[in-house]
Design a protein around this motif. Structure first.
Motif, short mmCIF file in Angstrom:
data_model
loop_
_atom_site.label_atom_id
_atom_site.label_comp_id
_atom_site.label_asym_id
_atom_site.label_seq_id
_atom_site.Cartn_x
_atom_site.Cartn_y
_atom_site.Cartn_z
N GLY A 1 0.82 -1.21 0.00
CA GLY A 1 0.00 0.00 0.00
C GLY A 1 0.85 1.25 0.00
N ALA A 2 0.19 2.34 -0.21
CA ALA A 2 0.86 3.64 -0.20
C ALA A 2 -0.09 4.67 0.38
N CYS A 3 0.49 5.68 1.02
CA CYS A 3 -0.32 6.76 1.57
C CYS A 3 0.39 8.09 1.36
N ALA A 4 -0.39 9.14 1.46
CA ALA A 4 0.12 10.49 1.28
C ALA A 4 0.61 11.04 2.61
N ILE A 5 1.68 11.82 2.54
CA ILE A 5 2.16 12.61 3.68
C ILE A 5 1.71 14.03 3.39
N GLU A 6 0.90 14.56 4.28
CA GLU A 6 0.32 15.89 4.08
C GLU A 6 0.68 16.76 5.27
N GLY A 7 1.04 18.01 5.01
CA GLY A 7 1.36 18.93 6.09
C GLY A 7 0.11 19.36 6.83
N VAL A 8 0.20 19.51 8.16
CA VAL A 8 -0.95 19.94 8.94
C VAL A 8 -0.90 21.41 9.31
N ALA A 9 0.25 22.03 9.22
CA ALA A 9 0.36 23.46 9.56
C ALA A 9 -0.44 24.29 8.57
N GLU A 10 -0.95 25.40 9.04
CA GLU A 10 -1.75 26.28 8.17
C GLU A 10 -0.95 26.69 6.94
N ALA A 11 0.34 26.92 7.10
CA ALA A 11 1.18 27.32 5.98
C ALA A 11 1.29 26.22 4.93
N ASP A 12 1.15 24.96 5.34
CA ASP A 12 1.22 23.85 4.40
C ASP A 12 -0.09 23.64 3.66
N GLY A 13 -1.19 24.09 4.24
CA GLY A 13 -2.49 24.03 3.59
C GLY A 13 -2.90 22.67 3.07
#
Length: 173
Positions: free
Chosen positions: A56-68
């Protein structure tokens, strides 16, 4: 769907909107094969959603507001090999500017914990890191992976001249 969340990143399922960015990098998606063609990635996505019991694979997403909620990178897992009660993990941060900020270490810790929690049969997680990649070796050690030795001529960055790789593992406590 959110799989795990930390202070800097959240791990979520890869969506159709991520396919172009996720296939732009040589080692980003490799759950059934290296997926660098968006059309082929879409076929695999439609068949599996990039998540099966073996890979499987998953996304790494930023949680800071600047990362949106921006896609920072991806993680993937697949069976380590016949006779090994474990999984191998790969990861990449897409933009070099995101490296060294703690995104990858938090993502790897979250993903490792998730894989152990979801796979009671799994007693071992392993990373195969080319010997030139000092940053990735430090990341492994910072995430409680132990160095086990060197796999000679196992690297994939140059198929006609494979490089040596370090093996790191984290075992179920």
């Amino acid at each position: 769907m959110i799989l795990a969340e930390g202070q800097k990143v959240r791990l979520r399922n890869i969506g159709v909107r991520d396919l172009k960015a996720a296939t732009a990098h040589k080692y980003t998606l490799s759950i059934t094969e290296p997926l660098t063609d968006p059309a082929r990635a879409r076929e695999v996505y439609d068949q599996t959603g990039f998540w099966t019991k073996d890979a499987g694979a998953c996304a790494i997403e930023g949680v800071a507001e600047a990362d949106g909620g921006r896609l920072i990178g991806t993680l993937q897992f697949y069976r380590a090999g016949p006779g090994i009660h474990g999984l191998e993990i790969g990861y990449i941060l897409h933009d070099e500017d995101d490296r060294g900020k703690g995104y990858a270490s938090e993502a790897l810790r979250l993903f490792s914990d998730l894989l152990f929690a979801e796979n009671p049969w799994c007693h071992r997680l392993q990373l195969i890191i080319e010997t030139w990649n000092d940053a990735s070796a430090r990341l492994a050690e910072n995430c409680r992976y132990a160095s086990e030795g060197t796999l000679r001529k196992a690297g994939y960055s140059a198929p006609d001249a494979p490089s040596d790789c370090f093996v790191y593992s984290r075992v179920r406590d």
